[in-house]
Scaffold this motif. Sequence first.
Motif, PDB file in Angstrom:
ATOM      1  N   ARG A  59      44.805  33.775  36.363  1.00  0.00           N
ATOM      2  CA  ARG A  59      45.362  33.082  37.532  1.00  0.00           C
ATOM      3  C   ARG A  59      44.568  33.514  38.750  1.00  0.00           C
ATOM      4  O   ARG A  59      44.658  34.655  39.203  1.00  0.00           O
ATOM      5  CB  ARG A  59      46.851  33.403  37.712  1.00  0.00           C
ATOM      6  CG  ARG A  59      47.521  32.519  38.760  1.00  0.00           C
ATOM      7  CD  ARG A  59      49.033  32.643  38.709  1.00  0.00           C
ATOM      8  NE  ARG A  59      49.478  33.875  39.315  1.00  0.00           N
ATOM      9  CZ  ARG A  59      49.746  34.035  40.614  1.00  0.00           C
ATOM     10  NH1 ARG A  59      49.577  33.014  41.454  1.00  0.00           N
ATOM     11  NH2 ARG A  59      50.153  35.184  41.079  1.00  0.00           N
ATOM     12  N   LYS A  60      43.769  32.605  39.279  1.00  0.00           N
ATOM     13  CA  LYS A  60      42.821  32.942  40.342  1.00  0.00           C
ATOM     14  C   LYS A  60      43.508  33.481  41.586  1.00  0.00           C
ATOM     15  O   LYS A  60      42.909  34.226  42.361  1.00  0.00           O
ATOM     16  CB  LYS A  60      41.980  31.711  40.718  1.00  0.00           C
ATOM     17  CG  LYS A  60      41.223  31.077  39.556  1.00  0.00           C
ATOM     18  CD  LYS A  60      40.302  32.053  38.853  1.00  0.00           C
ATOM     19  CE  LYS A  60      39.547  31.370  37.719  1.00  0.00           C
ATOM     20  NZ  LYS A  60      38.725  32.328  36.950  1.00  0.00           N
ATOM     21  N   GLU A  61      44.769  33.132  41.774  1.00  0.00           N
ATOM     22  CA  GLU A  61      45.476  33.553  42.976  1.00  0.00           C
ATOM     23  C   GLU A  61      46.063  34.954  42.854  1.00  0.00           C
ATOM     24  O   GLU A  61      46.648  35.468  43.812  1.00  0.00           O
ATOM     25  CB  GLU A  61      46.615  32.556  43.291  1.00  0.00           C
ATOM     26  CG  GLU A  61      46.166  31.129  43.546  1.00  0.00           C
ATOM     27  CD  GLU A  61      45.898  30.364  42.253  1.00  0.00           C
ATOM     28  OE1 GLU A  61      46.292  30.847  41.160  1.00  0.00           O
ATOM     29  OE2 GLU A  61      45.268  29.293  42.332  1.00  0.00           O
ATOM     30  N   TRP A  62      45.940  35.590  41.668  1.00  0.00           N
ATOM     31  CA  TRP A  62      46.587  36.890  41.499  1.00  0.00           C
ATOM     32  C   TRP A  62      46.028  37.921  42.477  1.00  0.00           C
ATOM     33  O   TRP A  62      46.754  38.750  43.000  1.00  0.00           O
ATOM     34  CB  TRP A  62      46.423  37.399  40.068  1.00  0.00           C
ATOM     35  CG  TRP A  62      47.097  38.726  39.883  1.00  0.00           C
ATOM     36  CD1 TRP A  62      48.441  38.946  39.774  1.00  0.00           C
ATOM     37  CD2 TRP A  62      46.466  40.003  39.833  1.00  0.00           C
ATOM     38  NE1 TRP A  62      48.690  40.296  39.646  1.00  0.00           N
ATOM     39  CE2 TRP A  62      47.494  40.967  39.676  1.00  0.00           C
ATOM     40  CE3 TRP A  62      45.147  40.439  39.888  1.00  0.00           C
ATOM     41  CZ2 TRP A  62      47.241  42.329  39.591  1.00  0.00           C
ATOM     42  CZ3 TRP A  62      44.884  41.798  39.798  1.00  0.00           C
ATOM     43  CH2 TRP A  62      45.923  42.728  39.655  1.00  0.00           C
ATOM     44  N   CYS A  63      44.740  37.865  42.711  1.00  0.00           N
ATOM     45  CA  CYS A  63      44.160  38.790  43.685  1.00  0.00           C
ATOM     46  C   CYS A  63      42.946  38.155  44.344  1.00  0.00           C
ATOM     47  O   CYS A  63      42.354  37.211  43.824  1.00  0.00           O
ATOM     48  CB  CYS A  63      43.750  40.112  43.025  1.00  0.00           C
ATOM     49  SG  CYS A  63      42.230  40.007  42.035  1.00  0.00           S
ATOM     50  N   LEU A  64      42.587  38.678  45.486  1.00  0.00           N
ATOM     51  CA  LEU A  64      41.331  38.372  46.149  1.00  0.00           C
ATOM     52  C   LEU A  64      40.506  39.650  46.193  1.00  0.00           C
ATOM     53  O   LEU A  64      41.047  40.754  46.205  1.00  0.00           O
ATOM     54  CB  LEU A  64      41.568  37.862  47.571  1.00  0.00           C
ATOM     55  CG  LEU A  64      42.332  36.556  47.738  1.00  0.00           C
ATOM     56  CD1 LEU A  64      42.632  36.324  49.225  1.00  0.00           C
ATOM     57  CD2 LEU A  64      41.561  35.383  47.160  1.00  0.00           C
ATOM     58  N   THR A  65      39.196  39.508  46.218  1.00  0.00           N
ATOM     59  CA  THR A  65      38.318  40.628  46.533  1.00  0.00           C
ATOM     60  C   THR A  65      37.317  40.164  47.582  1.00  0.00           C
ATOM     61  O   THR A  65      37.058  38.971  47.725  1.00  0.00           O
ATOM     62  CB  THR A  65      37.555  41.147  45.299  1.00  0.00           C
ATOM     63  OG1 THR A  65      36.748  40.093  44.748  1.00  0.00           O
ATOM     64  CG2 THR A  65      38.504  41.671  44.243  1.00  0.00           C
ATOM     65  N   LEU A  66      36.784  41.136  48.302  1.00  0.00           N
ATOM     66  CA  LEU A  66      35.789  40.851  49.336  1.00  0.00           C
ATOM     67  C   LEU A  66      34.481  41.535  48.982  1.00  0.00           C
ATOM     68  O   LEU A  66      34.464  42.682  48.529  1.00  0.00           O
ATOM     69  CB  LEU A  66      36.275  41.361  50.688  1.00  0.00           C
ATOM     70  CG  LEU A  66      37.324  40.531  51.417  1.00  0.00           C
ATOM     71  CD1 LEU A  66      38.019  41.367  52.476  1.00  0.00           C
ATOM     72  CD2 LEU A  66      36.679  39.302  52.057  1.00  0.00           C
ATOM     73  N   GLY A  67      33.382  40.849  49.212  1.00  0.00           N
ATOM     74  CA  GLY A  67      32.052  41.440  49.094  1.00  0.00           C
ATOM     75  C   GLY A  67      31.357  41.380  50.438  1.00  0.00           C
ATOM     76  O   GLY A  67      31.377  40.337  51.108  1.00  0.00           O
ATOM     77  N   MET A  93      36.349  36.311  47.058  1.00  0.00           N
ATOM     78  CA  MET A  93      36.421  35.926  45.656  1.00  0.00           C
ATOM     79  C   MET A  93      37.868  35.924  45.189  1.00  0.00           C
ATOM     80  O   MET A  93      38.656  36.806  45.541  1.00  0.00           O
ATOM     81  CB  MET A  93      35.586  36.913  44.822  1.00  0.00           C
ATOM     82  CG  MET A  93      35.473  36.566  43.348  1.00  0.00           C
ATOM     83  SD  MET A  93      34.283  37.633  42.476  1.00  0.00           S
ATOM     84  CE  MET A  93      32.729  36.996  43.113  1.00  0.00           C
ATOM     85  N   GLY A  94      38.235  34.898  44.414  1.00  0.00           N
ATOM     86  CA  GLY A  94      39.514  34.896  43.730  1.00  0.00           C
ATOM     87  C   GLY A  94      39.403  35.824  42.528  1.00  0.00           C
ATOM     88  O   GLY A  94      38.478  36.626  42.428  1.00  0.00           O
ATOM     89  N   PHE A  95      40.290  35.732  41.591  1.00  0.00           N
ATOM     90  CA  PHE A  95      40.269  36.613  40.424  1.00  0.00           C
ATOM     91  C   PHE A  95      39.034  36.268  39.578  1.00  0.00           C
ATOM     92  O   PHE A  95      39.124  35.629  38.546  1.00  0.00           O
ATOM     93  CB  PHE A  95      41.562  36.425  39.634  1.00  0.00           C
ATOM     94  CG  PHE A  95      41.868  37.522  38.646  1.00  0.00           C
ATOM     95  CD1 PHE A  95      40.976  38.550  38.390  1.00  0.00           C
ATOM     96  CD2 PHE A  95      43.071  37.526  37.961  1.00  0.00           C
ATOM     97  CE1 PHE A  95      41.255  39.547  37.482  1.00  0.00           C
ATOM     98  CE2 PHE A  95      43.376  38.516  37.050  1.00  0.00           C
ATOM     99  CZ  PHE A  95      42.466  39.530  36.809  1.00  0.00           C
TER     100      PHE A  95
END
Length: 383
Positions: free
Chosen positions: A89-97, A110-112
């Motif tokens: 589930r792409k909405e479970w977390c975000l990450t940043l680069g 970035m989504g999951f």
Amino acid sequence: MKYDPLNHVAAHFLRDTQPVRVASRNERDLLRLIWKSPGIERSDLTEPLDLTQQSLHRIVARLHERGMLVFSHSETRRPGPPSPELTLRKEWCLTLGISVNVGSIGLCLMGFGEPLEKMEIPQAGSSLSAEMERIEAAVEELLARRGAKRRDVLGVGLAVAGHRMLETAFNCPLPLAHWSLIDLAPLLGEQLGLPVWADNVARTAALAEAIFGVGRDVADFAYIAHLHGYGGGLVSGGMPFRGNFGNAGEFSVLFGRQDYEERPALGVLLEHLRSKGRSNLTLRDLKDEKLMDWDGVTEWVDRVTPAHNRAINAICAIFDPALIVLGGELPHSLARMLIERTDFNNLPRHGVLRDVPRLAVAQITDAPGAIGAALIPLFETVL
């Protein structure tokens, strides 16, 4: 006390069992397999994960309850009870680069495991605090585009141009001197209120190429990062190989001080073109695919070809990869000129030549360092 980003992951991302972490080893293996094969049926996971059906069902159910997996009905008709198809589930977390290069700072949201938004802001000045404030403002803008908050972010990957020193400190090129020899992860972590992992920008670009680019089907390849400097990364078994001190792939080390201006580094090309009358050029201008037609470019390529070949043959001798990727901020037209001039040291023995790697142009050319950096929190916690 040593900074550990795992200690700063928000509680709502953590498992409710001991030891406290985002995912167990079995859960991570399962999540990564689903990430690589979205839509895989649950029944197809038992064999590659070496789990009993009971254990597999229990783990899948727990991840689904946490909102990490999506179930969908399988269209495949086979004997036995139906087995759901699984995707992250792409909405479970975000990450940043965040990638810090000479002249530019790239950002990726970035989504999951799926890039969502990218941005580039200028890198300028000599104040670290001012640049971190501008990074924070850019992060807020990226999150606003998705209607997201900082609490939705699992973690941040910071990629910096420079040799890695102790912990999360780097020895950067002169224009990034204010980023040098400072433990950056805790500083940026405090600025953003988020956990931060740090690595060299060439290695995160190599990771982006391994996951989303030309290296995705190659287990072992070398990535040459043509940036202001000349570095790179080694990918072994599909993941970056860092070496004992975190500097594997620093190809500039092949050259002594007297040879430094002969490397195929874009900072060297920039100075060469300025000497030809283009005094207002910046590194950003060198992304123009038409620059191969500019006065002085072919002359420069011919001048740096011996250094290019030295690096290529050193990589072959030491790492023996299947593929060497020319990337960083190198435009495709310039990369092809270097590839055409490549000369392998491959003398025949008993009339037979040895195998040599394929050379390719990077597919991920828009913020590769930031994209790879956004993957780091995932690979450190859930994948």
